[in-house]
Design an enzyme around this catalytic site. Structure first.
Site, mmCIF file in Angstrom:
data_model
loop_
_atom_site.group_PDB
_atom_site.id
_atom_site.type_symbol
_atom_site.label_atom_id
_atom_site.label_comp_id
_atom_site.label_asym_id
_atom_site.label_seq_id
_atom_site.Cartn_x
_atom_site.Cartn_y
_atom_site.Cartn_z
ATOM 1 N N TYR A 171 0.834 -1.204 0.000
ATOM 2 C CA TYR A 171 0.000 0.000 0.000
ATOM 3 C C TYR A 171 0.871 1.258 0.000
ATOM 4 C CZ TYR A 171 -3.714 3.198 1.580
ATOM 5 O OH TYR A 171 -4.618 4.235 1.699
ATOM 6 N N LYS A 175 0.988 4.062 -2.980
ATOM 7 C CA LYS A 175 0.620 5.447 -2.698
ATOM 8 C C LYS A 175 1.791 6.406 -2.932
ATOM 9 C CE LYS A 175 -3.705 5.097 -1.491
ATOM 10 N NZ LYS A 175 -4.761 5.675 -2.390
#
Length: 301
Positions: A171, A175
């Site tokens: 993640y 991002k």
């Protein structure tokens, strides 16, 4: 009149949480809203159209702005072409894409699997690419025809992507890539009347309640800092005509706070003017580390 009167906005992942808050806020400022959501679980599984339908019903019942539901998969190239076309066919134009859809695969790096890694990259990075890429084709054509698109790409990064987060290697990586993508989009697309900015929002959503349950629990506080609606006003402003001179920025948004990220920049340096001997590099690095501004800690450490 609202600050987005007559502007058409696509919001992905708009069936709940932050996306829903954005959709309601844009509509309240007079925007036409395409509520895109496939209704998947946090793991990206399953399909349910009711989430998007409920947001559209709420907007239309309020009588502010107009809204339609859309259930296309943002990771599918042809599907996102249909998503952009649906917005233009229904409302006659497109002005804003808010890339909000995402999934999580929280796992310590030593336990992470290839399938989890690939799924996270697919939804976040490919998902941010597809819808915006089709929208840019439309806006670029408008620009070449002499019609100012005055367009906005609003991406979603995260504090995890800006400083890292324990048990979120995939993640955080995805991002971080979105933040870098935003800088490139801003640099390349300004000539066509398109701005690109990114958000790192902190709010109560399905994702954050699972990963940061204690931080998200604000029951009883005078001001619910983690209410997703707190983030929406800045997003709406970024989607308005008033933000046309703001591009290439990353904003951290939490409660009543708007923070402009300073980004990667050159720090302390030393130049020997000749090739280094490996035995001498350590002393130079120690000096640089002593002079640098301390970085923010990785979440969870």
């Amino acid at each position: 009149m609202g600050i987005c009167e007559g502007r058409t906005v696509i919001i992905t992942g708009a069936g709940g949480g932050l996306g829903r808050a954005y959709a309601l806020a844009f509509a309240a400022e007079g925007a036409n809203v395409v509520v895109n959501d496939i209704g998947a679980s946090l793991e990206g599984e399953g399909r349910d159209t009711s989430a998007a339908d409920n947001v559209v019903a709420t907007i239309n019942e309020a009588g502010q702005g107009r809204a339609i539901a859309n259930y296309e998969d943002v990771t599918d190239w042809d599907a996102t072409a249909r998503l952009v076309k649906a917005a233009i066919d229904e409302f006659g134009d497109l002005h804003v894409v808010v890339n909000n859809a995402g999934i999580v695969r929280d796992r310590m790096f030593v336990s992470a699997t290839l399938d989890e890694w690939d799924a996270t990259m697919h939804v976040h990075l490919r998902g941010h690419f597809c819808t915006a890429r089709h929208a840019v084709d439309y806006w670029r054509t408008k620009s070449k025809d002499g019609r100012d698109p005055d367009a906005r790409i609003i991406n979603t990064t995260s504090g995890a992507g800006l400083q890292g987060s324990m048990a979120q290697a995939a993640y955080s990586t995805a991002k971080g890539g979105i933040a870098a993508l935003t800088l490139v989009q801003a640099a390349e697309l300004g000539r066509y009347g398109i701005t690109a900015n990114a958000l790192a929002p902190a709010a109560r959503t399905r994702m954050t309640e699972q990963a940061f349950a204690e931080k998200m629990a604000t029951d009883g506080d005078a001001f619910d800092v983690m209410d997703p609606a707190n983030v929406a006003p800045a997003v709406v402003w970024l989607g308005s005509t008033e933000s046309r001179d703001v591009t290439g920025c990353v904003f951290e948004l939490e409660g009543g706070q708007i923070m402009l990220e300073d980004g990667w920049r050159e720090g302390p340096h030393v130049d020997k003017g000749a090739r280094w001997d490996p035995a001498n590099v350590g002393d130079a690095v120690s000096k640089l580390l002593a002079e640098r501004v301390p970085p923010r800690k990785v979440w969870g450490t």
